[in-house]
Structures are given as structure tokens and as C-alpha cells.
Design an enzyme around this catalytic site. Structure first.
Site, PDB file in Angstrom:
ATOM      1  N   TYR A  35      40.620  48.913  33.156  1.00 49.43           N
ATOM      2  CA  TYR A  35      39.732  50.883  33.116  1.00 49.43           C
ATOM      3  C   TYR A  35      39.492  51.228  31.843  1.00 49.43           C
ATOM      4  O   TYR A  35      39.086  49.982  31.204  1.00 49.43           O
ATOM      5  CB  TYR A  35      40.902  51.417  33.475  1.00 49.43           C
ATOM      6  CG  TYR A  35      40.646  53.001  34.472  1.00 49.43           C
ATOM      7  CD1 TYR A  35      39.354  52.717  35.266  1.00 49.43           C
ATOM      8  CD2 TYR A  35      41.198  54.138  34.035  1.00 49.43           C
ATOM      9  CE1 TYR A  35      38.991  54.314  35.755  1.00 49.43           C
ATOM     10  CE2 TYR A  35      40.418  55.281  34.304  1.00 49.43           C
ATOM     11  CZ  TYR A  35      39.651  55.359  35.757  1.00 49.43           C
ATOM     12  OH  TYR A  35      38.010  56.400  35.901  1.00 49.43           O
ATOM     13  N   LYS A  90      39.954  42.721  62.407  1.00 51.01           N
ATOM     14  CA  LYS A  90      38.840  42.030  61.688  1.00 51.01           C
ATOM     15  C   LYS A  90      39.316  41.326  60.114  1.00 51.01           C
ATOM     16  O   LYS A  90      38.975  40.610  59.889  1.00 51.01           O
ATOM     17  CB  LYS A  90      38.134  42.740  62.204  1.00 51.01           C
ATOM     18  CG  LYS A  90      36.557  42.206  61.705  1.00 51.01           C
ATOM     19  CD  LYS A  90      36.471  41.658  63.491  1.00 51.01           C
ATOM     20  CE  LYS A  90      35.269  40.498  63.928  1.00 51.01           C
ATOM     21  NZ  LYS A  90      35.205  40.346  65.203  1.00 51.01           N
TER      22      LYS A  90
END
Length: 751
Positions: A35, A90
Site C-alpha cells: 500500500y 459460480k
């Protein structure tokens, strides 16, 4: 089932997916790279060149599964929030079958324009978009508009998934029934998204559009109904200029029936009205248009039947398509999933169904025979080979059709795909490639065994070895025919040939161990382990595999007696290669030496290190004990300590080795470089030599079962010529892998 499913989804943590990090986050520096401030560097690179997002982010492996929940399979319009478990599911399938990451996005949009705008705005996030459970006819417009606007693949699985998988089944059904796609008369029950997309796809495969009759709940789609405004713009293309009629009328004389509608709407009389050897794809879920048994027993000729259910043969399951189609599309950074890519996927699936089915797949489906024919026209979803067949076919089609933004070497690409499924596949690929460069003759002592015969066929197909099946030639040829395999075996039948020289060879080898001429002759004729051992010892074969149907000691005894150990070896040893997600270790001795002394441990370490190098692994050896570097001093700890000392002082040993040490010391870098900074190992060991057979066997099995390692072996080291003893219950892939190892061993012997 409902209660179990609720408990499955509710157990902590709720749902089925999570986000995991792929880079270290253990230190302040790690976090500053992940970060602020380090993250600015890739941001600026992408700002200069948007394609750099594929280099510095997960975009290239990230698919958005997006729905508004307006047409959830079997549930209907349940809305965006209620559809979330389906979309998470899915994502599970994408990850499980093709290692593709997913964000599921549920949009509370009933308006087509709003839905399209929302999805289009997310293009920077994803490498591809999988649309799911969106009602017709809006789904057609949504997909078309997004395909036009976005430069990443957009795929509505409810349309194209069923089309592609059933298309693969159709290709094989037509071949088996002796029909021709161009002459095929096809009747559809259903005129929604899946039916229209499937009909379009069948036309791409070679079915003539004028030969397709489509029915909805009101009957046959006719030009009269189209003129009356009774149809939408998408199913209107499949109208017929014929009198009105119902589904029963449409099925008369049809070669194929494709059901994408509702359960129980077809009876046996309708099946009997079809043409000879009909093809019936009754894909309504959970109840097909006609039951499997009812369709199969409706007539006396061959009925090729497929459903959407897993409890009957020939399940048309979309999981055979979308993970692998997206895998191929993502890996070439395709701009779309076009018709050429879909056709390539279907043809790859159809071709795979004609290949020998792995034992693991057969076991997963109840040990029922799976062989190309009316009851096996499409592969099973749990067949790992689908990834290696479909994704490369899709990638190649994308490249050839101009949809790809990067080119790939397809052979190298297949190897990358194998690595996604585990380190063991990556490691075996190294050996398989070496074996292909110079295949050797491998004597298979149990040549009449069905599993051995199937393995021999694959050795030839993959070009890794030249198998020699030892056994009754008639029985072997009959088994090959029964299995539907197409190869001409190299068979040696000890009972039908003249092998006096073999008996004499065995007699000369063992006459000082109490064997007579008569006994030698009998062993050559009746014991294929002795026959194979003599064959290898004489140079008529380069290596030998045995043990599938014998106890390990009885299978090992003949090659030890006839072939013996190498000139630089006094002992043989059994080695397992254990592969974890990011690590490989070789474990010895796990099968041969019960109570090795320092001489045995020294030699086993040396030969195991040599084996590691055949897998392109630079060995780092640790001799294990329950003490570290003399912390306990007794006879047991002195043996590995002395063996390690000898190896360290041997100028011919060109790999780091140390011991005795505990197992955690050997495999943890912080212990080697911190607690025991004096150790000769600067990195964790990848060759682990156990102090005795009991420890070795227990250790490798615990690592395999609790540590989740894949085990390859046992590989026999120290023999004068390559011999590997299989384990009872080994599958075809295990035999093929050991044949590749034996071939590479033989290459080393001949070089």
C-alpha cells in the site's frame, strides 16, 4: 438437502468465498510495498499505459459474475440480493476448476439501460464479465450492448454455456448414430435465451437453420405467429413456414430433440415418433422433459440420451465450459469470446470424451465404466484434463481469429496450466518432457492387467516410453479390444516363445543361491517378474515396472536377485516426491531398508539427491532424527550424524548436507539461519532422509494426508538398471508417471 445446504452456507464464516493475499504481508516493508507509499509506483505505470494493469494487478485473472437475479435457475425472479448465493457459487466453480478469481456483483436493476451502464463502468476492474441468471429477452440486448462497448470478454453463460456443452455432446452423438449434421432434423422444446443461443450454436457447428423446429408453450414457432407479433426478435429467426402444431407434431421424424423448457412434457409415444436412433437432450432441471429410463426404453434401437442431472449418464453441465473458456480468453487477453472460440471449446470437449478416462474420475462417479459410446458422449466435470484441452483450444482460436491481444506458445501454455493445478503436475512435466526426448523400452511385468494396458496406451500416445507388455498375448489383445483402445502393443508371451537363453541367464545369476535349471525354466515361463528382470538385465528392455498386483517385497525380490544394485551402490531405497503448493521434498527411505546404519544412510542420501536432479531440483539434504546436532548422543542419533559428516567431507558431493536434525529444523529457514546459524544448509532441505523405514513411511504418509501433499512414487534408487515397484491400487497416471521416471533413468544410464 435444504437443511444441509443452509448449514453449509451458514457455518462460520458465512458464504463460500474469501479474499486471500498473494504477497507477503509480515513486515512493515511488506505493507509499505503493498500500500502506501509503494503502491504509487504501479499506479503511475498504469497511468502511462493502461495495459500495464495486467502486469501489476489481478485484472488478468479476475472475472465479474454479474446478475440482477431476474431468472435464477429453478427459482425465477428472486431479485439481486437473493441471487447472491448462486453468484458466490459460480465464483467457487471458477476458482476450483480454472484457478480464476471472481468478484460476484448483484445489481438491483430491472432497467436494461441502467444495468448496461453499471456493468460498463466496471470494465477497468475485470479481465472478463460473466453474465448470469438474467431474464429473456433482456439478456440478449444486455449482452449485445456490452459486447459492443467493452474491450474485454462478455459471456452470458445461461445462453452459451448450455449451447457449447450440448454442442459437444451433439458432435459425438451424431458420430455414434451415423448421422450427418447437415441433414439433422432438430426439434427444440423452449424458445428462451438458452434455446435460441443453442440453436444458433448448432448452426455454427453445421446444422442447417431450416432444419430446426422450435416450440414454446404455445406450440411451433411459425411464420404465421411471427407475423402476428407473437414472438420476440430473437426467437423469430427460427420460425418455420408450416401449419401450426404442438411439440408432439414437431417431434415426428426428428433426428434430435433438445429440451430447454419444463419437466414431463415428452412421453414415450413422442419418442417413438422420432427417426431411427434418436438423440434426446432433455435438459430441464431438476426434472427433464422425459425421464432417462422412459426415453431409453421407449424403443428398441439406440437412444442417445443426455440430461442436466448428475445421477444419469451424459450430464450437460455448464461447469464443463465457462471456467475453461474464460481461462483461455484471459490468458491471451482476448477482447471477446467469439463464435470461433466457442466452437473450439465444443470440439475440444467432444474429442476428450473419446480418450481413456482417468481412474480418479471413474472412482468419483461410482466406479461405473466410462467409455466412449451412447452413455458417455461428454466428459465428466471432475475430469482435470478438461482444463488442458479446452483452455488451449480457446486460446488458439482467439489467436487465429484475431481476438487475442497477446500470443502464446500453446505447448508452453499447457505446462503453465498444469502448474495451476499443483506443484506435482509441474514437476512431472519436467520429467515427461525429458522422457519424450528419447523414449525407452519399458518392460511391464503385469502385462495382462487392465490398468497396465491402459497405461501402456497412454505411454505411447504421450510419446514417453515404448511399453512391452509381458503376458498372454491373446488375453492382452482381447482386453485392448474390450477397452476400445486403438494401439498395437508390443507383447512378449513367456509361454509361447523360445526363451531358453532367459532361463540360462537366470540360472547363471542364481545357481549359487540354490536354483536349478528346471526351476529357472519354470520361473521364466510362469513368473513375469523374473522374466522382466532378465529382459532388463540382458538389455532387451531398458527398464521395468511391476508391483501393481503383488506385495511390494515379493515384487522387489526378483529384480534385486537378477539385476541387483549399481556398481556404486550396495543398497536400494524407495523415495517419494512430495509436492506442496510452493515446495517439493524428496523423502527416503520409505519402502526398503528397515534399520539402516550410517553406510546405508550415506548411500541413500546420495542416490536421492541424484534423483532430485532428474526433476531439475538442486538438492539440499537433511538427515533427520529426534535431536539437533548432538543434543542427544546415543546409537540412534550417531548414525545420521556420522552419515552427514562423511557426506560433508566427501569432495565428490556437490550439494549441501547436514544432520542429525529434527524435522522442523530441516524445513524452517528461520531455525536454520537463526537458531542454528552454523548449519551447512542455508535454505530449507528438499531431501529428507529418515533414520529408519518406520519413521520414513509414517512421515511421508502424514505429510501426504494431513499436509495435503501429492505423492509420486515410490521411486527405486540404487538399482543397476531402472526398476520401479508400483503400489497396489496405483492409477493409470501413477504408472505413466513412473514410466517417465524410468525412461529418464534409462537415458542417464545410456548417456
Amino acid at each position: 438437502m435444504d437443511d444441509d445446504a443452509l448449514e453449509y452456507h451458514e457455518s462460520d464464516p458465512p458464504g463460500k468465498i474469501e479474499i486471500a493475499t498473494t504477497k507477503p504481508t509480515n513486515t512493515q516493508r511488506d505493507l509499505s510495498l503493498a500500500y502506501s507509499p509503494g503502491v504509487a509506483a504501479p499506479c503511475l505505470e498504469i497511468d502511462d499505459d493502461e495495459s500495464a494493469a495486467y502486469q501489476y494487478t489481478t485484472k488478468g485473472n479476475l472475472v465479474g459474475v454479474i446478475s440482477n437475479g431476474s431468472a435464477v435457475l429453478g427459482l425465477g425472479d428472486i431479485g439481486a440480493q437473493a441471487s447472491k448465493p448462486v453468484m458466490e457459487g459460480k465464483g467457487v466453480l471458477f476458482k476450483r476448476f480454472a484457478d480464476i478469481d471472481v468478484f460476484d456483483i448483484e445489481l438491483a436493476h430491472d432497467d436494461t439501460d441502467a444495468f448496461v451502464e453499471s456493468v460498463a463502468a466496471m470494465e477497468p476492474t475485470f479481465g472478463g464479465i460473466n453474465l448470469e441468471d438474467i431474464a429473456a429477452p433482456e439478456c440478449f440486448a444486455i449482452e449485445e450492448r456490452l459486447r459492443e462497448r467493452l474491450s474485454i470478454p462478455v459471456f452470458h453463460d445461461d445462453q452459451h454455456g448450455t449451447a457449447i456443452i450440448s454442442g459437444a455432446a451433439l458432435l459425438n452423438a451424431v458420430e455414434i448414430s451415423g448421422k450427418d449434421l447437415a441433414d439433422l432434423e432438430v426439434t427444440f422444446a423452449g424458445a428462451g435465451a438458452a434455446a435460441v443461443a443453442t440453436a444458433r450454436f448448432y448452426v455454427s457447428l453445421g446444422v442447417r437453420q431450416e432444419n430446426i423446429t422450435m416450440c414454446d408453450i404455445d406450440g411451433i414457432l411459425t411464420t404465421k405467429r411471427a407475423e402476428a407479433g407473437d414472438l420476440n426478435p430473437y426467437n423469430r429467426a427460427f420460425t418455420q413456414d408450416r401449419p401450426d402444431g404442438d411439440l408432439a407434431d414437431a417431434m415426428v421424424g426428428a433426428d434430435a430433440f433438445v429440451g430447454l423448457s419444463a419437466g414431463g412434457i415428452v412421453d414415450q409415444e413422442m419418442v417413438r415418433s422420432m427417426a431411427d436412433d434418436p438423440i434426446i437432450f432433455a435438459m430441464a432441471n431438476p426434472d427433464p422433459e422425459i425421464g432417462y429410463e422412459a426415453a431409453k426404453t421407449a424403443r428398441d434401437d439406440t437412444v442417445i440420451m443426455a440430461t442436466g442431472r448428475s445421477d444419469y449418464p451424459n450430464q450437460v453441465n455448464n461447469v464443463l465450459g465457462f471456467p475453461f473458456i474464460f481461462r483461455g480468453a484471459l490468458d491471451v487477453r482476448a477482447t471477446e469470446i467469439n463464435e470461433e472460440m466457442k466452437v473450439a471449446a465444443a470440439r475440444a470437449l467432444a474429442d476428450l470424451a473419446k480418450q481413456d478416462v482417468p481412474d480418479a474420475v471413474v472412482k468419483a462417479y461410482g466406479d461405473e465404466p466410462l467409455q466412449f459410446g451412447p452413455d458417455y458422449i461428454i466428459p465428466k466435470p471432475l475430469d482435470a484434463r478438461v482444463l488442458f484441452e479446452v483452455a488451449p483450444a480457446v486460446a488458439r482460436a482467439a489467436i487465429e481469429s484475431g481476438a487475442a491481444r497477446v500470443d502464446l506458445d500453446i505447448d508452453q501454455y499447457v505446462e503453465r496450466l498444469e502448474a495451476r493445478l499443483g506443484k506435482s503436475r509441474e514437476m512431472m512435466r519436467v520429467v515427461l518432457n525429458k522422457a519424450k526426448s528419447d523414449p525407452k523400452r519399458i518392460a511391464l511385468a503385469e502385462g495382462t492387467d487392465e490398468t497396465i494396458i491402459r497405461a501402456a496406451s497412454q505411454m505411447i500416445d504421450r510419446g514417453i516410453a515404448k511399453p512391452v507388455l509381458i503376458g498372454d498375448e491373446t488375453a492382452i489383445c482381447e482386453t485392448i479390444a474390450d477397452l476400445g483402445l486403438e494401439f498395437e502393443p508390443d507383447v512378449v508371451d513367456p509361454t509361447s516363445g523360445e526363451y531358453t537363453a532367459y532361463a540360462e541367464h537366470l540360472y547363471e545369476r542364481r545357481k549359487r543361491n540354490g536354483i536349478t535349471h528346471r526351476e529357472a525354466t519354470s520361473l521364466i515361463r510362469d513368473d513375469t517378474n523374473y522374466f522382466g528382470s532378465v529382459m532388463v538385465d540382458r538389455g532387451d528392455a531398458d527398464a521395468m515396472l511391476t508391483g501393481l498386483t503383488n506385495h511390494y517385497p515379493s515384487a522387489l525380490r526378483p529384480p534385486l536377485q537378477v539385476i541387483g544394485t549399481a556398481d556404486d551402490a550396495d543398497y536400494a531405497a524407495g523415495v517419494y516426491m512430495l509436492t506442496f503448493k510452493n515446495r517439493v521434498v524428496f523423502v527416503a527411505d520409505a519402502t526398503v531398508n528397515q534399520a539402516p546404519d550410517e553406510d546405508v544412510l550415506e548411500e541413500v542420501t546420495r542416490h536421492t539427491a541424484e534423483l532430485a536432479r532428474r526433476f531439475d531440483i538442486e538438492p539440499r539434504a537433511a538427515l533427520l532424527s529426534y535431536s539437533d546436532f548432538g543434543s542427544v548422543d546415543n546409537e540412534g542419533t550417531r548414525k545420521p550424524r556420522e552419515a552427514a559428516r562423511r557426506l560433508r567431507e566427501d569432495p565428490s558431493i556437490e550439494f549441501p548436507v547436514d544432520g542429525e536434525m529434527q524435522a522442523d529444523t530441516a524445513v524452517l529457514e528461520e531455525m536454520l539461519t537463526g537458531t542454528y546459524e552454523f548449519a551447512d544448509l542455508e535454505k530449507p532441505a528438499n531431501v529428507l532422509v529418515f533414520p529408519n523405514l518406520e519413521a520414513g513411511n509414517i512421515g511421508y504418509k502424514l505429510l501426504q494426508r494431513l499436509g495435503g501433499a501429492d505423492a509420486t512414487g515410490p521411486m527405486l534408487v540404487g538399482m543397476d538398471k531402472p526398476v520401479h515397484v508400483l503400489q497396489r491400487g496405483d492409477e493409470v497416471k501413477d504408472i505413466v508417471n513412473l514410466a517417465a521416471v524410468a525412461t529418464v533413468d534409462a537415458q542417464s544410464d545410456s548417456s
